[in-house]
Each structure stands twice: as C-alpha cells, then as structure tokens.
Enzyme design. Structure first.
Site, PDB file in Angstrom:
ATOM      1  N   GLU A   1     103.099  76.972  73.777  1.00  0.00           N
ATOM      2  CA  GLU A   1     102.185  76.310  73.189  1.00  0.00           C
ATOM      3  C   GLU A   1     101.885  76.713  71.804  1.00  0.00           C
ATOM      4  O   GLU A   1     101.879  78.097  71.713  1.00  0.00           O
ATOM      5  CB  GLU A   1     100.995  76.065  74.061  1.00  0.00           C
ATOM      6  N   ASP A   2     101.487  76.259  70.665  1.00  0.00           N
ATOM      7  CA  ASP A   2     100.935  76.766  69.689  1.00  0.00           C
ATOM      8  C   ASP A   2      99.543  77.304  70.005  1.00  0.00           C
ATOM      9  O   ASP A   2      99.319  78.189  69.687  1.00  0.00           O
ATOM     10  CB  ASP A   2     101.027  75.449  68.458  1.00  0.00           C
TER      11      ASP A   2
ATOM     12  N   ASP B   1      93.121  74.599  72.793  1.00  0.00           N
ATOM     13  CA  ASP B   1      91.914  74.079  72.103  1.00  0.00           C
ATOM     14  C   ASP B   1      91.120  73.699  73.333  1.00  0.00           C
ATOM     15  O   ASP B   1      90.351  74.048  73.988  1.00  0.00           O
ATOM     16  CB  ASP B   1      91.946  72.941  71.085  1.00  0.00           C
TER      17      ASP B   1
ATOM     18  N   PHE C   1      89.376  74.875  62.433  1.00  0.00           N
ATOM     19  CA  PHE C   1      90.734  74.318  62.462  1.00  0.00           C
ATOM     20  C   PHE C   1      91.961  75.379  61.681  1.00  0.00           C
ATOM     21  O   PHE C   1      91.358  75.603  60.787  1.00  0.00           O
ATOM     22  CB  PHE C   1      91.040  72.935  61.982  1.00  0.00           C
TER      23      PHE C   1
ATOM     24  N   ARG D   1     103.260  72.988  58.399  1.00  0.00           N
ATOM     25  CA  ARG D   1     103.792  73.681  59.517  1.00  0.00           C
ATOM     26  C   ARG D   1     104.642  74.830  58.858  1.00  0.00           C
ATOM     27  O   ARG D   1     104.866  76.045  59.594  1.00  0.00           O
ATOM     28  CB  ARG D   1     104.681  72.818  60.132  1.00  0.00           C
TER      29      ARG D   1
END
Ligand code: 5GP
Ligand code: MG
Length: 186
Positions: free
Chosen positions: A104-105, A108, A157, A170
């Site tokens: 996963e990036d 959160d 963020f 990205r």
C-alpha cells in the site's frame, strides 16, 4: 510548488527525498527477506495506483520467488476520504493457501486495509502481511498498523512517489506534504 486545493493556495513542502525513500525501501525489503521463507513463493498484492512506485522498488529488493498481483481500490475524492471503499478490479483468483504481502502507499483511516484483509481472509489465504510506504498512526486504530512501515507521518495530505491529488503528482520522485501557503509580509 504552489497547488490550489478547494480554492486555498497550498505549498508542497518536501518531506522525504528520493534518496531517503530509496534507503528506507531497501531496509524494508531486507526485513521482509529475513522474516520470510527464502524458498517459498510470496504473492505481492499491489494496491493501485498509489503503490506502483513503492512496489516497483520494493519487489526488486525481495529475494524469494514472487507472484505479482494488483488490485485497484478507490476511496478518496480530492483530499477527503469518502469513507466508502470500492474495489474497481476483482481480487486475484486462487489466493487460497498463499502467503500474501499487501503493498500500500499509505494507511490513513485504515478502512482500505481492513476491507482488503477481510477479503483475503474470505479467500482463505495462509498468511497476510502489509507493507506501506507511509502510515498516519493518529488517523487509525493502532491494531491496524502494518507489519512494515516506511515512515510514520502526521495528518497532512501528502503527494508524490505514487501518491496523487486528483490523479496528479504521482510522478514526483519525492514525497511532499501540502501545507497552507503563508503570505510573507510585504
Ligand atoms: P484509508 O482507507 O486508510 O483511509 O486510506 C487509504 C487510501 O487513501 C490510501 O491508500 C491512499 O490512496 C489514500 N490516501 C490517504 N491519505 C492520503 C494522503 O495523504 N495523500 C494521498 N495522496 N492519498 C492518501
Ligand atoms: Mg492507496
């Protein structure tokens, strides 16, 4: 770099450089190698699109035989989570009995991971571990913390190295956080 989010001017402040990321990813790969059977096949499930760069770098540091699979989830609109997880592509077939590493990036709220873990359990995998580049520990239950975390960060963020803002940024080779622009006095 200035970015306007919902009418507010923001600045993308570099958080982790290309070199810092490269070193950390190599360390994570070495840890996964130590904690895995060197001969057994590891199914690497890459969560698209956010984890594509992290996964590309991570898997090249893995020593065991691997099967590369992908799944596309959607939960975010702009900088706010919709809270609803959607699998845009199906879970790979034949996961029964497999040793799976979810890549996963960022974690959160942890909702995407909880969704995936549940789906994998249903598919009767033998073992599930999670590697994420970034973790926001203040945003989720500590029980959802992945086994392998690149960097723990605050609530801002972030974009770059696979992470997007409405599909963009990205390709940045570093990770940056979005902070409100403060106008210096004239
Ligand atoms: P969760 O389900 O844990 O709330 O969020 C998971 C997904 O939301 C992540 O895989 C990522 O795609 C997106 N996300 C969460 N926080 C951020 C962030 O700070 N920046 C970006 N670009 N995406 C985020
Ligand atoms: Mg993601």
């Amino acid at each position: 770099m200035q970015i306007v989010v919902e009418g507010r001017p923001m600045v993308a402040r570099p958080l982790y450089s290309r070199e810092q990321i490269e070193n950390r990813v190599a360390t994570l790969a070495a840890q996964i190698n130590r904690e895995s059977d060197a001969e057994a096949c590891l199914t690497v499930l890459i969560v698209l699109h956010g984890a594509f760069l992290f996964a590309a770098d991570l898997v090249r540091g893995l020593a065991m035989p691997t099967l590369i699979e992908t799944i596309r989830l959607r939960s975010y609109h702009g900088t706010q989570s919709s809270g609803v997880i959607e699998a845009v592509t199906p879970l790979p077939a034949d996961l029964k009995g497999k040793d799976v590493l979810i890549v996963e990036d960022i974690v959160d709220t942890g909702k995407s991971l909880a969704y995936l873990r549940q789906a994998l359990e249903k598919a009767q995998v033998a073992r599930v571990r999670v590697a994420c580049l970034l973790d926001k520990p203040d945003a989720h239950d500590p029980a959802l913390t992945p086994e392998y975390v690149g960097f723990s960060i605050g609530k801002n963020f972030v974009i770059g190295y696979g992470l997007d803002l409405d599909g963009k940024y990205r390709n940045l080779p570093y990770v940056a956080e979005l902070v409100p622009q403060t106008n210096s006095p004239a």
